[in-house]
Design a protein around this motif. Sequence first.
Motif, mmCIF file in Angstrom:
data_model
loop_
_atom_site.group_PDB
_atom_site.id
_atom_site.type_symbol
_atom_site.label_atom_id
_atom_site.label_comp_id
_atom_site.label_asym_id
_atom_site.label_seq_id
_atom_site.Cartn_x
_atom_site.Cartn_y
_atom_site.Cartn_z
ATOM 1 N N GLU B 160 0.815 -1.216 0.000
ATOM 2 C CA GLU B 160 0.000 0.000 0.000
ATOM 3 C C GLU B 160 0.850 1.269 0.000
ATOM 4 O OE1 GLU B 160 -3.114 -0.040 2.868
ATOM 5 O OE2 GLU B 160 -3.499 2.102 2.663
ATOM 6 N N HIS B 162 1.402 5.555 0.165
ATOM 7 C CA HIS B 162 0.985 6.514 1.193
ATOM 8 C C HIS B 162 -0.429 7.029 0.959
ATOM 9 C CE1 HIS B 162 1.583 9.185 4.517
ATOM 10 N NE2 HIS B 162 1.154 10.190 3.801
ATOM 11 N N GLN B 163 -0.781 7.300 -0.277
ATOM 12 C CA GLN B 163 -2.115 7.829 -0.574
ATOM 13 C C GLN B 163 -2.733 6.924 -1.629
ATOM 14 O OE1 GLN B 163 -2.445 12.196 -0.783
ATOM 15 N NE2 GLN B 163 -0.395 12.332 0.055
ATOM 16 N N HIS B 196 6.690 10.870 12.990
ATOM 17 C CA HIS B 196 5.356 11.381 12.624
ATOM 18 C C HIS B 196 4.553 10.349 11.826
ATOM 19 C CE1 HIS B 196 8.123 12.092 9.349
ATOM 20 N NE2 HIS B 196 7.123 12.313 8.529
ATOM 21 N N LEU B 197 5.240 9.332 11.333
ATOM 22 C CA LEU B 197 4.508 8.335 10.546
ATOM 23 C C LEU B 197 4.098 7.112 11.366
ATOM 24 C CD1 LEU B 197 6.412 8.524 7.142
ATOM 25 C CD2 LEU B 197 4.130 9.391 7.686
ATOM 26 N N TYR B 200 0.464 7.299 11.950
ATOM 27 C CA TYR B 200 -0.228 7.218 10.667
ATOM 28 C C TYR B 200 -0.376 5.753 10.241
ATOM 29 C CZ TYR B 200 -1.487 8.262 5.825
ATOM 30 O OH TYR B 200 -2.145 8.325 4.622
ATOM 31 N N ARG B 203 -2.639 3.618 12.364
ATOM 32 C CA ARG B 203 -4.055 3.802 11.983
ATOM 33 C C ARG B 203 -4.386 3.070 10.686
ATOM 34 N NH1 ARG B 203 -2.830 9.341 13.881
ATOM 35 N NH2 ARG B 203 -2.465 9.899 11.713
ATOM 36 N N VAL B 204 -3.465 3.125 9.731
ATOM 37 C CA VAL B 204 -3.701 2.375 8.489
ATOM 38 C C VAL B 204 -3.914 0.890 8.815
ATOM 39 C CG1 VAL B 204 -2.609 1.555 6.348
ATOM 40 C CG2 VAL B 204 -2.497 3.993 6.946
ATOM 41 N N LEU B 206 -4.886 -0.532 11.614
ATOM 42 C CA LEU B 206 -6.150 -0.765 12.332
ATOM 43 C C LEU B 206 -7.334 -0.675 11.367
ATOM 44 C CD1 LEU B 206 -5.341 1.256 15.560
ATOM 45 C CD2 LEU B 206 -6.024 -1.166 15.511
ATOM 46 N N ASN B 207 -7.323 0.300 10.481
ATOM 47 C CA ASN B 207 -8.468 0.423 9.573
ATOM 48 C C ASN B 207 -8.489 -0.711 8.553
ATOM 49 O OD1 ASN B 207 -9.207 2.591 11.073
ATOM 50 N ND2 ASN B 207 -9.422 4.021 9.366
ATOM 51 N N ARG B 208 -7.348 -1.134 8.061
ATOM 52 C CA ARG B 208 -7.341 -2.308 7.173
ATOM 53 C C ARG B 208 -7.807 -3.539 7.959
ATOM 54 N NH1 ARG B 208 -7.898 -0.253 2.237
ATOM 55 N NH2 ARG B 208 -6.123 0.977 1.574
ATOM 56 N N VAL B 210 -10.120 -3.513 10.399
ATOM 57 C CA VAL B 210 -11.594 -3.428 10.428
ATOM 58 C C VAL B 210 -12.162 -3.905 9.087
ATOM 59 C CG1 VAL B 210 -13.570 -1.858 10.548
ATOM 60 C CG2 VAL B 210 -11.638 -1.565 12.136
ATOM 61 N N GLN B 211 -11.560 -3.443 7.998
ATOM 62 C CA GLN B 211 -12.051 -3.849 6.673
ATOM 63 C C GLN B 211 -11.898 -5.356 6.471
ATOM 64 O OE1 GLN B 211 -10.061 -1.294 3.814
ATOM 65 N NE2 GLN B 211 -10.855 0.558 4.761
ATOM 66 N N GLY B 212 -10.785 -5.896 6.941
ATOM 67 C CA GLY B 212 -10.586 -7.343 6.841
ATOM 68 C C GLY B 212 -11.673 -8.103 7.593
ATOM 69 N N ILE D 233 -9.393 -12.133 2.264
ATOM 70 C CA ILE D 233 -8.720 -11.970 3.552
ATOM 71 C C ILE D 233 -7.900 -13.230 3.794
ATOM 72 C CG2 ILE D 233 -9.053 -11.410 5.995
ATOM 73 C CD1 ILE D 233 -10.234 -9.406 3.764
ATOM 74 N N TYR E 200 -12.770 4.180 14.250
ATOM 75 C CA TYR E 200 -12.478 4.012 12.829
ATOM 76 C C TYR E 200 -12.505 5.366 12.121
ATOM 77 C CZ TYR E 200 -12.660 2.074 8.103
ATOM 78 O OH TYR E 200 -12.388 1.760 6.792
ATOM 79 N N ARG E 203 -9.780 7.784 13.050
ATOM 80 C CA ARG E 203 -8.533 7.489 12.323
ATOM 81 C C ARG E 203 -8.605 7.975 10.872
ATOM 82 N NH1 ARG E 203 -8.978 2.423 15.455
ATOM 83 N NH2 ARG E 203 -9.961 1.528 13.610
#
Lengths: 238, 238, 238, 238, 238, 238
Positions: B160, B162-163, B196-197, B200, B203-204, B206-208, B210-212, D233, E200, E203
Motif C-alpha cells: 500500500e 501513502h495515498q 510522525h509516521l 499514521y 491507523r492504516v 487498524l483500519n485495514r 476493520v475492513q478485513g 482476507i 475508525y 482514524r
Amino acid sequence: MQKTGLVVTAHPGDFVWRAGGAIALHAAKGYRMRIVCLSFGERGESQWAWKQAGVSLAEVKNQRRGEAERAAAILGAEIEFFDAGDYPLRTTPDMLDRLIDIYRELKPAFVLTHSLEDPYNVDHPEATRFAQEARIVAQAAGHKPDPDRAYAAPPVFLFEPHQPEQCNFKPNVILNIDDAWETKRRAFEVLAAQKHLWDYYTRVALNRGVQGGRNSGRAMTYGEAYQRIFPQIVEELA
Amino acid sequence: MQKTGLVVTAHPGDFVWRAGGAIALHAAKGYRMRIVCLSFGERGESQWAWKQAGVSLAEVKNQRRGEAERAAAILGAEIEFFDAGDYPLRTTPDMLDRLIDIYRELKPAFVLTHSLEDPYNVDHPEATRFAQEARIVAQAAGHKPDPDRAYAAPPVFLFEPHQPEQCNFKPNVILNIDDAWETKRRAFEVLAAQKHLWDYYTRVALNRGVQGGRNSGRAMTYGEAYQRIFPQIVEELA
Amino acid sequence: MQKTGLVVTAHPGDFVWRAGGAIALHAAKGYRMRIVCLSFGERGESQWAWKQAGVSLAEVKNQRRGEAERAAAILGAEIEFFDAGDYPLRTTPDMLDRLIDIYRELKPAFVLTHSLEDPYNVDHPEATRFAQEARIVAQAAGHKPDPDRAYAAPPVFLFEPHQPEQCNFKPNVILNIDDAWETKRRAFEVLAAQKHLWDYYTRVALNRGVQGGRNSGRAMTYGEAYQRIFPQIVEELA
Amino acid sequence: MQKTGLVVTAHPGDFVWRAGGAIALHAAKGYRMRIVCLSFGERGESQWAWKQAGVSLAEVKNQRRGEAERAAAILGAEIEFFDAGDYPLRTTPDMLDRLIDIYRELKPAFVLTHSLEDPYNVDHPEATRFAQEARIVAQAAGHKPDPDRAYAAPPVFLFEPHQPEQCNFKPNVILNIDDAWETKRRAFEVLAAQKHLWDYYTRVALNRGVQGGRNSGRAMTYGEAYQRIFPQIVEELA
Amino acid sequence: MQKTGLVVTAHPGDFVWRAGGAIALHAAKGYRMRIVCLSFGERGESQWAWKQAGVSLAEVKNQRRGEAERAAAILGAEIEFFDAGDYPLRTTPDMLDRLIDIYRELKPAFVLTHSLEDPYNVDHPEATRFAQEARIVAQAAGHKPDPDRAYAAPPVFLFEPHQPEQCNFKPNVILNIDDAWETKRRAFEVLAAQKHLWDYYTRVALNRGVQGGRNSGRAMTYGEAYQRIFPQIVEELA
Amino acid sequence: MQKTGLVVTAHPGDFVWRAGGAIALHAAKGYRMRIVCLSFGERGESQWAWKQAGVSLAEVKNQRRGEAERAAAILGAEIEFFDAGDYPLRTTPDMLDRLIDIYRELKPAFVLTHSLEDPYNVDHPEATRFAQEARIVAQAAGHKPDPDRAYAAPPVFLFEPHQPEQCNFKPNVILNIDDAWETKRRAFEVLAAQKHLWDYYTRVALNRGVQGGRNSGRAMTYGEAYQRIFPQIVEELA
C-alpha cells in the motif's frame, strides 16, 4: 512576496495554445510567470521553415526561439529554453538538475504542464514526466542540502492536449480567461506558421467558455481547461 | 524445502510501513525472507540527518543503512542494498542482472513491491518496473543458460502506498497481521526520524483490520492491504 | 501504387501467432507486407534450443532467424531484423532512425504492433512504444528534411496478447481471416519448438471467429482481434 | 457442517457454460450446491424450440426447465427457478425476499454470478445486481429480525461472459476444473439446441487451462475464469 | 443573503461519519445546512435495537429518528426525513418532487452525497442517483414553471465511503475540519450503537488530515475527503 | 433493398446537434432514416416557451413537436415520438415493445444514440439503455415468434454529448459530414429557442473536422464524432 507560476512545455506552440490564457491572466494579476520550454519545436512544429531550401537546423531553432520569446513577452512571462531536442525530445540529468533549481528558486504557487498521455506526440508526456520528477526531487533534503530552505511541492495542472479524449484528459478545472483573451490571441499571431491553428484554438476557448458558464451559472466567454492531479486542500466547499 | 519471500523496495521506510507485517508474519512461519532495498533513502527520507551541519552523503547513507539493517533484523529478514541512488533512483544493467540471480536462487513463493503508479514519488513505480522486469527475464532459458534450472515466475503483490487512491491502488487482498503486529511496531521505532509516521501507519493497519473483519466475517485487528496483479490459480473457491 | 502494411514485433512468434492472418490476407490481396522483428527471440522464446549442451547465443539466434524467415516467406512478407536483444529488448537511436526511414519509404496503410501493456512480457510494450515513436517522428519536417516528401501517420492496430484481459487489451476490430487460415497454420508449423502453442492459437482464432460472426451476423470461422488506437475516419457508418 | 455454494444465473445455459466446472467440482468435494436460475431462457436461448409451428410459451418453458434440471443433476446441484421472464428479465420484491431467505438459510461459502456489465445481454448484469442486493439485505438485522441468526455476506465471484473484454471482465482467479471436466462436458450435452457452443466453451476451458498453468507453474488442462469482487482476507500470501 | 448547503444521505450514520465535519464547519461559518436523510437506517444500521425481543419497526425508526435529530442539532443542521425504506431504500416520484422543491428553495451553494458506486451497500449509490436526478430536474423550466425563478445547479461533492478503493472513490478535495472536529466527534457519540465506528472514523479523519498537510504544505490535523464531480470554474489557479 | 438507419434520442435538440450530419448524409445516400424521439423536450429544452405566461404543457409539446418535425424533414428523416416525458424521461413496457417492432421492421444497418453516461442529463443514458435493451430483445426468437424472420443486431454508435470528457465519451469514429453540413446547419435554424447553441455546435463540427483531417491525412472540414461500442468486423484493415 510576489507569487510565481511555472510552465513546463515541450514546444513553443504548447504554451501559447494551451496555457496562454493562464499565463497572461496571472501575469496581469502580478504573478512572476516563468516558462521552461524544453525544445524550440525545431523539427516537428516548423513545417514552413523547412520548406526553404538549404535552411539549417540552427537557423530554424533561431527562428523559433525568436517567435517563442516574442510570444512569451506578449503574455508577460519570462522564458528559458532547455534545447532538449525535438521529435524526439530527450532530457538529461543536467536538465533535471536545472529544473530542480528553478522549482526551489521560484517556489511556484502552481505548475502547468502537458497531459499524462498523448499518443499523437510522445514529447508531451515526456515533458510531464520530467516536470513531475523535478517537482518531487526538489523536496529531497539531501539534494543540495540547505537546512534553511523551505519548499513545498506545488499543485500541478495539466493543460489541454490537441485531442483531449484520445489523451484520456479529463478537465476538472476551467479557468475563466476573458480578461486575458485579447493578449492570448495576440500571442497566437506570433505563430504565423501555424495559422491553421488560430481558429481551432479560438473555438476551443469559446467552447470551454460555454462549458464554464454552464458549470458555474456565471457568465463567461473564454475558458482554458485544466486537469488538477493532486487533491485540492480547502477551508470551505463553496 | 524452506519457502522464501522476496521484497523489493525503493527505500527502507517502505518495507517497514508497507510490508513489515507480511515480512514478520512469514518469517515467523519459517519463510526465508529477503529484502532488496534499492536505495538507502539517503536524500528523500532523511530530513533529520541533513539538519546536521556538514553531514556528508556517505554518513547519511551509513546511518540509514544501519537503521534499515536493524529494522530488517527485527522483522526476521535478510537485507541487501543496491545503492541505486535516491531522488532519483536509477537502476543499471548490473543491478538487473543481480536481481535476476536472486529470483533464480531464492525461487520466491511471492514477491512484494510498490504500486504501479505513484505521482508523489517516482522512485516507487521505478522499483516496481525493475522488480517486474527481473522476474520476467529470470524465466528466459537463454539468460545464463542452465537446462537443469527450474524457475516459475512467482505471484506479485503490491503493497500500500501513502495515498492509495491517488496511486490508483486497489487492494484485493488483506493480510491478517495480528500475530506480527508487535514486531512490526517495534520495527517502526527504529525509524526514529520518521516518528510522525508511526501513528499514521498504526491507523492504516487498524483500519485495514476493520475492513478485513468486515469482508471476512472473522475477527481481526491489524491488516496490511495488497494488490495481487496476476490471476490466482485455485483448486477451490472458498 | 501498391499498398503496404508494416508489422513491428518484439519476437518471431508474435508475428505468427498474433498477426499471421492479417499478414497473409493482405499479402494475398497484393499488399507489400514488411515485418520488423526487433529480436530473434533468442533468449525467451527458445527454451528448446538451450537444452542442447554448449549451444552458443549466435547459434540460437541463427536458428531463430531461419525459422522467422521461413515463417515470413510462408505468410508472403518481407522481414527485417533489428537484433535489439531479447529479455530484455533495448532499442537504440540508430534503430529508431532506421524505423523512421522504413515508415517514410513504405508509407504503410496500417501498422500492426503489440498491446500497450503486458505484465507478462515487458519487451512487448517496449516494441509498441518504439513503433509509435518512429511513426510520430516520421512526420517531423525537420527530420532529414525533404520538402517534397509526403507522409501521413498511418492507423495503428494492436494485435492480441497472450492473456488479453491482463493486458487491458480491448479488441474493437475483428479481422475475418478465413481465406488466410491455412497459410497462417502452415506458418505455425515452422515454430516447431512452440508446438504447445499451435492448438492454443488455433482455439483463439476459432473463438474470435465465433465472436466475429455474432457481432456481424455474417458467417465466418477464423478471426484475429485487433485494437485500433486512433479514431477511424469514415464517409459512411454502415 | 456441510459447506454450501450459491449460483445465481439469468439463464440455464449460463450455469452450464460459465460455472459448470465450479459447480461439479465443489459438489464432488461435498459442498451442497444450489443454483437459482432466474428465467428458463424461454425467449432468448431457445431458438430451436420456436422453430416448431404453434409451440406455446408454456411448452418452451417446460422443455427448458427439463433440460436445466437434467444439467443441474449431472453437475450435482439443486436448482430453483424464479420464472422472472426472459428478454427482458424483471425481478420483483417477492423474488428479492426469496433470495434473501436462501442466502440466510444456506449461508453460502461463495456466490457465483454474472459479470457487472454485458452490452450483449442486459439480463446478465440485472441478475448480478439482484444477487448483490439480496446478499446485502440478508445482513440487515431489521429484515425478518432474529437475534440468534448468524450470517456473514459471502465472497462473490463473477463467471466469464461470452465476450469477456467487451464486458470489462478481468479475471483474477482461475479455477482448475480438471477433475470436473468430464462432468461439465456431459452437462453441455443436455443443451442440445446450443450445440454450436459446445466447442466454443471447450476451447475457452482449454485456453483458461493453459493460462492457469502459466500463471501458477503447475500443470493443468481445463480452467474456469472468475473475477473476485471483494478483497480476499488471508493468513498467508503463498 | 445566507448561503446554504444540502446533504443527501441514505442513512443517519452517513451524514455523521462522512460529512459531519463539513456540516459543522459550514454551519459555524453561517451557512444554513439542510440534511435530507432518505431512511432512518432502521433495518441495516440498527443491529442493537433489534436485539431487544419484540421491538417493532416503528419503535426502531423512532429511536433512530431521535438519534439523527440530536446529531443534526449538534452539527448545527436542519434535518428532513423521507422515510424511503432501508435495505432496500426505494425512492418514489413524490420524493423526487419534494427534493426538487428543496433544491429550488434552498439554492444550495453545494451538495454532498454518496459515492457513485458502493458494492457493500446499494442504498448509497441509489441516494446519489436520486440526488443527481433532482438537481437536474430542478433546472427544467417546464417543471412547475415560474419565469421569475433563478436556479443554477450546484457543484456536487461525494463524501467518503467506508472502503474507498472498493467504491472507486478518488478524492480530489480534502476539507480541513480542524475547527469542526470537536463538534463532529460529539455527534459520533449520539450514535452509541455504532461505537465500534467512532475510532475508525477518527482514524480516517486523522489520516486525511496528514494527507491534507502533505498536499498543501500547510499544517492541519483533521480532514474529510471529497470527490468533486463537475469541473470547478475558477478565476485564478493558486 | 434500401438500407436504413435508426436514431434514438431523448430530445429533439439531440438529433439535430449530435447526429444531424449523419442523418442528412445517409439520407442523401439513399438510406431510409428513422428518428425515434422519446420526448418532445417539453420541460428541459424549452425555456423560451415557458416564458409565455399561462402556456400549457400541451401547447409546449405541440410547439416542440412542430419544430422537431420540421428539423427531421430538412434532414430527410422520418420521425416518431414516444412521449415518454421529459426531465424525467420514463420508458414503459409498451414503448419497449414498440421499439423492438421498429428494429425488426427496419433492420437498421446502424443505430445512433446517446453516450453511456451523462452526469448533466440523466435522460440521455436512459435513452441509451432503452435503445440497447430493445436491440437485444429484438433478437429473441420467443418474442412474437416468427420462424421466418431474419434479424441481426446492428452496430451501435454513440453520438457526442455536450461535455464529452465529463461523460467518459471517447470517440473512435469521426464521420466526414462536409456534404451534409449545409443541411445540418439549416436544421439548426429550426431550433430558434436554442440559438445560443448554433455557434457552439458549429465549432464542435469544425474542430472534429480538423481532427478528422489529422487522423486520416485527408482534407475535410466538418466532422461528427461517434463512439462505436461493439467490435467492427472487417475483411481488410486499410
